[in-house]
Design a protein around this motif. Structure first.
Motif, short mmCIF file in Angstrom:
data_model
loop_
_atom_site.label_atom_id
_atom_site.label_comp_id
_atom_site.label_asym_id
_atom_site.label_seq_id
_atom_site.Cartn_x
_atom_site.Cartn_y
_atom_site.Cartn_z
N GLY A 106 7.03 -1.98 -23.66
CA GLY A 106 7.48 -3.35 -23.35
C GLY A 106 6.38 -4.29 -22.90
O GLY A 106 6.64 -5.40 -22.41
N GLY A 107 5.17 -3.92 -23.10
CA GLY A 107 4.05 -4.77 -22.66
C GLY A 107 3.69 -5.85 -23.68
O GLY A 107 4.06 -5.78 -24.84
N ARG A 108 2.97 -6.88 -23.20
CA ARG A 108 2.56 -8.00 -24.05
C ARG A 108 1.02 -8.04 -24.08
O ARG A 108 0.38 -8.09 -23.01
N LEU A 109 0.46 -7.99 -25.25
CA LEU A 109 -1.01 -7.94 -25.38
C LEU A 109 -1.65 -9.27 -24.98
O LEU A 109 -1.23 -10.32 -25.45
N LEU A 110 -2.62 -9.23 -24.11
CA LEU A 110 -3.32 -10.47 -23.70
C LEU A 110 -4.71 -10.59 -24.33
O LEU A 110 -5.11 -11.64 -24.80
N SER A 111 -5.46 -9.49 -24.30
CA SER A 111 -6.81 -9.56 -24.90
C SER A 111 -7.36 -8.16 -25.15
O SER A 111 -6.92 -7.18 -24.54
N VAL A 112 -8.33 -8.10 -26.07
CA VAL A 112 -9.07 -6.86 -26.31
C VAL A 112 -10.55 -7.25 -26.36
O VAL A 112 -10.93 -8.15 -27.10
N GLN A 113 -11.35 -6.63 -25.51
CA GLN A 113 -12.77 -6.98 -25.54
C GLN A 113 -13.67 -5.79 -25.18
O GLN A 113 -13.23 -4.90 -24.46
N PRO A 114 -14.89 -5.80 -25.75
CA PRO A 114 -15.79 -4.69 -25.41
C PRO A 114 -16.14 -4.71 -23.92
O PRO A 114 -16.26 -5.78 -23.32
N VAL A 115 -16.28 -3.53 -23.35
CA VAL A 115 -16.62 -3.45 -21.92
C VAL A 115 -18.14 -3.46 -21.79
O VAL A 115 -18.83 -2.65 -22.41
N LYS A 116 -18.64 -4.43 -21.04
CA LYS A 116 -20.09 -4.50 -20.80
C LYS A 116 -20.33 -4.30 -19.33
O LYS A 116 -19.56 -4.78 -18.50
N GLN A 117 -21.42 -3.65 -19.03
CA GLN A 117 -21.75 -3.55 -17.62
C GLN A 117 -22.36 -4.88 -17.18
O GLN A 117 -22.88 -5.64 -18.00
N SER A 118 -22.25 -5.17 -15.91
CA SER A 118 -22.84 -6.40 -15.43
C SER A 118 -24.35 -6.20 -15.33
O SER A 118 -24.84 -5.07 -15.29
#
Lengths: 260, 313
Positions: free
Chosen positions: B289-301
């Motif tokens: 039942g979730g709604r997709l907001l975003s997909v993005q690569p994980v970068k370290q700071s």
């Protein structure tokens, strides 16, 4: 070449401005007080010798005040820039270290020139006031020589400050000033002693250290004498060559320095 | 495109002590190239060798070994300085001069005609945000931040092709930092290459195209900032952000796929180990039942990257 001279002029102008804003020329006030006091007070004490006394006091004071500036401002000319880290931004500009050193040297020479010119004018005015106008013009020959002596002392101060601390540089420069006035006498003394080692040593001192006797004409000026052309030319050539050698050595040392 | 700065095996030893001299290596075989038109961040902890490198490039220190070229010319060639600018760390200038006098003095050293010196200086002092009423005040009355602005202005007086800034944000308040950041970004737009050492990592992230990280005098990492910050290669993790789904319901999938679930302000974040698991992750979220907001690569700071590199020493 033109650009190099322009950069040297920029540095010299700034060094002169620094000296003026650091109140180096304030010594003139003390000098003027001394001359005015001698003109007023010595009249009765010197029994008709007032004008000669003014010249003696004036030229000697001019030499000592000038030497004081040449030594204490001279040793700080470059070392202060390193200590305060102002050289960091300056040497990132298209400025060679030799140009910087020559510019700083000329800036202090400009300061000394203004100093001796104003002092000379003060002595001349005091002579006019005290009725010694016959000496008012001849003293300028001696003043010319004093300026070149101060220019040599400044170069010595810069040389020492290129590799030693300001206080040690000041001490060494003062010693050179003293020995420079005595070197001829020391050479005569060594020759009279008959020791080969002493002879070698004092001959080396005589030739390596500046012979400041070439620039001493104070007593003669007080008697109304003017240096002859040979003395003017000889002293000028000696000063120019000696200063050039000192600045070349100082620049060679300075050009190899790391500024941490 | 030819590099604007080329550093090859640069080393610097300092001698310490009076009687028993000890040699300390401040810079150890640094090799680096910087392409034109970019902002290059030069990072490292205290004593890593950043300022030593910049001072060698500026001719203030002589290298023990190695060589470097700026604009294709050896760093010993002083005439090359006509085309570069430098703002030292915590700049200190002649305190008896005013800001305007300092600017015109330095403009004179570059051979800028006297008739143009004042206009050029005014333009730059205005650009770095120094109030006009302060232009003719002696520098001894300036605060650290004001001196920093003058330092930046003087480094640009000759319209350099490359400018070296050693901690340019030091001593500036947040507004000042923002102004100077904009100025530095503007330099890149006008084609000037900026070589900047700084401790302020947010400025590096906001400004720099490429960075180099120094560790104990050696190059620890260099390259495009985004590449360095990406965790890289085939195993690039991604974060799927979704709303309206209970984190507990995703735990089974997370365990099976090697993913992580974390609570976020706007929902949950599901970090999957690679691109391959993205579709499966989205499917599980939708099934619950979730709604997709975003997909993005994980970068370290940058801070994480910097700390990791510095901790290795």
């Amino acid at each position: 070449m033109d650009r190099s001279l322009h950069r040297i002029f920029c540095v010299a102008k700034n060094a002169f401005r620094e000296a003026v804003r650091d109140r180096v020329l304030y010594n003139l006030i003390l000098f003027m007080l001394l001359i005015v006091a001698s003109a007023i007070l010595l009249g009765d004490l010197t029994d008709g010798q007032q004008d000669r006394t003014i010249v003696n006091i004036g030229l000697t004071a001019m030499l000592f005040f000038g030497t004081f500036i040449a030594i204490f401002v001279g040793v700080g000319l470059v070392s202060k820039e390193i200590e305060k880290r102002t050289v960091f931004a300056v040497f990132a500009k298209p400025l060679r270290r030799t140009e910087f050193m020559v510019g700083k040297y000329l800036g202090l020479c400009m300061t000394l020139l203004v100093n001796v010119l104003i002092m000379g004018a003060g002595v001349s005015l005091a002579l006019l006031f005290a009725g010694g106008s016959r000496l008012a013009l001849p003293i300028w020959g001696a003043i010319y020589l004093i300026f070149f002596e101060l220019a040599i002392i400044t170069a010595v101060a810069i040389l020492f400050s290129s590799f030693s601390s300001p206080s040690l540089s000041a001490l060494l420069t003062f010693l050179v000033f003293v020995i420079g006035h005595l070197s001829s006498s020391l050479l005569d003394l060594a020759r009279s002693l008959g020791s080969v080692a002493a002879n070698w040593f004092f001959t080396a001192v005589y030739y390596v250290l500046p012979n400041l006797a070439h620039f001493s004409f104070r007593t003669e000026a007080a008697n109304g004498m003017i240096p002859n052309t040979a003395m003017f030319a000889g002293a000028t050539a000696y000063a120019v060559v000696y200063i050039s050698i000192l600045l070349m050595i100082a620049a060679a040392i300075f050009s190899r320095r790391n500024f941490k | 495109m030819d590099p604007i700065i080329e550093i090859e095996g640069l080393s610097k030893d300092y001698e310490t002590g009076f009687w028993k001299k000890k040699t300390v290596r401040a810079l150890d075989g640094l090799s680096l190239t910087v392409s034109p038109g970019q902002i290059f961040g030069f990072l490292g902890g205290n004593g890593a060798g950043k300022t030593t490198t910049i001072k060698i490039l500026m001719g203030l220190l002589f290298p023990t070994a190695g060589s470097a070229k700026i604009l294709g010319r050896d760093i010993s060639d002083v005439s090359m300085h006509r085309e570069i600018g430098y703002c030292p760390e915590n700049p200190y200038f002649y305190d008896y001069l005013s800001a305007m006098e300092l600017m015109t003095y330095f403009a004179g050293l570059f051979g800028i005609p006297a008739s143009e010196q004042k206009d050029r200086s005014s333009e730059l002092l205005r650009q770095v945000g120094l109030a006009e009423k302060d232009w003719n005040r002696q520098l001894r009355k300036f605060s650290k931040g004001m001196l920093q602005r003058v330092g930046l202005a003087q480094s640009l007086v000759n319209a350099p092709k490359v400018v070296f800034l050693d901690e340019p944000m030091s001593g500036l308040d947040p507004m000042g930092r923002r102004e100077i950041r904009e100025l530095i970004a503007g330099l890149r737009e006008s084609g000037t290459t900026v070589f900047m050492s700084t401790h302020i990592l947010s400025d590096v992230e906001a400004l720099c195209d490429e960075v180099a990280i120094l560790r104990s005098g050696r190059l620890a990492a260099t390259g495009n900032l985004h590449d360095l910050l990406a965790r890289g290669g085939e195993r690039q993790p991604f974060e799927i952000v979704a709303a309206g789904v209970d984190a507990e319901r995703l735990q089974e999938f997370a365990k099976a796929s090697g993913s992580f679930v974390r609570q976020k302000a706007n929902g949950i974040g599901l970090e999957v180990p690679s691109e391959v698991e993205i579709d499966a992750g989205i499917k599980v979220i939708r099934e619950n039942g979730g709604r997709l907001l975003s997909v993005q690569p994980v970068k370290q700071s940058l801070e994480e990257l910097f700390a990791a590199e510095v901790e290795k020493s």
